[in-house]
Design a protein around this motif. Sequence first.
Motif, mmCIF file in Angstrom:
data_model
loop_
_atom_site.group_PDB
_atom_site.id
_atom_site.type_symbol
_atom_site.label_atom_id
_atom_site.label_comp_id
_atom_site.label_asym_id
_atom_site.label_seq_id
_atom_site.Cartn_x
_atom_site.Cartn_y
_atom_site.Cartn_z
ATOM 1 N N GLN A 49 0.799 -1.229 0.000
ATOM 2 C CA GLN A 49 0.000 0.000 0.000
ATOM 3 C C GLN A 49 0.835 1.284 0.000
ATOM 4 O O GLN A 49 2.028 1.283 0.308
ATOM 5 N N HIS A 50 0.144 2.394 -0.323
ATOM 6 C CA HIS A 50 0.750 3.724 -0.425
ATOM 7 C C HIS A 50 0.985 4.374 0.939
ATOM 8 O O HIS A 50 0.616 3.833 1.990
ATOM 9 N N GLY A 71 2.982 -3.201 -6.088
ATOM 10 C CA GLY A 71 3.294 -2.121 -5.163
ATOM 11 C C GLY A 71 2.858 -0.786 -5.715
ATOM 12 O O GLY A 71 3.109 -0.481 -6.879
ATOM 13 N N PHE A 72 2.200 -0.002 -4.885
ATOM 14 C CA PHE A 72 1.701 1.318 -5.265
ATOM 15 C C PHE A 72 2.393 2.379 -4.417
ATOM 16 O O PHE A 72 2.388 2.301 -3.191
ATOM 17 N N VAL A 77 3.238 0.567 -9.587
ATOM 18 C CA VAL A 77 2.220 1.562 -9.926
ATOM 19 C C VAL A 77 2.527 2.879 -9.205
ATOM 20 O O VAL A 77 2.689 2.897 -7.977
ATOM 21 N N GLY A 78 2.617 3.973 -9.961
ATOM 22 C CA GLY A 78 2.809 5.290 -9.350
ATOM 23 C C GLY A 78 4.003 5.338 -8.425
ATOM 24 O O GLY A 78 3.918 5.854 -7.311
ATOM 25 N N THR A 79 5.134 4.833 -8.889
ATOM 26 C CA THR A 79 6.293 4.721 -8.005
ATOM 27 C C THR A 79 7.565 5.049 -8.773
ATOM 28 O O THR A 79 7.510 5.569 -9.897
ATOM 29 N N GLY A 88 -3.061 8.216 -8.723
ATOM 30 C CA GLY A 88 -3.929 7.043 -8.635
ATOM 31 C C GLY A 88 -4.578 6.683 -9.953
ATOM 32 O O GLY A 88 -5.789 6.487 -10.024
ATOM 33 N N SER A 89 -3.780 6.565 -10.998
ATOM 34 C CA SER A 89 -4.340 6.302 -12.328
ATOM 35 C C SER A 89 -5.155 5.013 -12.347
ATOM 36 O O SER A 89 -6.142 4.899 -13.083
#
Length: 284
Positions: A38-39, A103-104, A128-130, A263-264
């Motif tokens: 999680q983020h 992993g976000f 993702v988003g990292t 958060g695409s």
Amino acid sequence: MTAHTHQTAPTQFVETNGIRFAHRRFGKPGGVPLLFNQHFTGTMDHWDPAVTDGLARDREVILFNNAGVSSSTGEVPTTIEGMGANALAFINALGLKKVDVLGFSIGGLVAQEITLQAPERVRRLVLVGTGPRGGEGMDTLTPEAQQIFGATYNKPEELWLKVHFTASEASQAAGREFLKRFLRRTENRDPAVNEKVAPAQIEAIGKWGVQRQGSYQYLERIQQPTLVINGDNDVIIYSINSWILQQNIPNAQLIIYPDANHGSQYQYPQRFVRHVGDFLSENI
């Protein structure tokens, strides 16, 4: 296991190394499970049910809180390496021999560490988003992130409209739909994180983000097939970092979603589920 969904899966606990890890498991049993990381300051209830339930149609998904986060005990490490080691201890405690890892945001940093520390345990990797160690603008919270997290909101959950979505009308509309899904689980929700979590995670991100000569060379060690996904205007971890990941991980592919922020995957959940599902199912 198949009877449960994101909304109904019970919170379970497993203890190892003096840490009691909270987790939820649901979806299609058998095969390689997908572990979600999680983020920043997020809990199991910050995942989008459209994403978790969508992916759970074809595989088991495992959500968990790493050490010191929400319903898990222990202390949040101040290094990403420590977070990765704790995540690996959790995987071992569940007796899992092989996992796919998603992993976000900061979870994407942890996902990389899991893969580096125990490459034989990770089959495929979704980031993702990292970004990478020493990535662009990653040695501290970006100016945009500082403004977003430092602001006040009429409803606390409205913070995520700024974190995950762009200012466009279409993106904000998708964000409001996300919030409806995000709040759908009403029973046995995770408690909010305590005041120690954010400072420890920020310190860990700062150490990871320091730029050094050869910062990206470690990515050559990630040999697993890797899918990198981001929005075209991520202001939390700048989108250029997804390109850097793809360029330096030997077997990586990159997908960029339009008019999308951090958060695409929550703006385009059906598309995300299809892309990730196809990737995880390749050559099986």
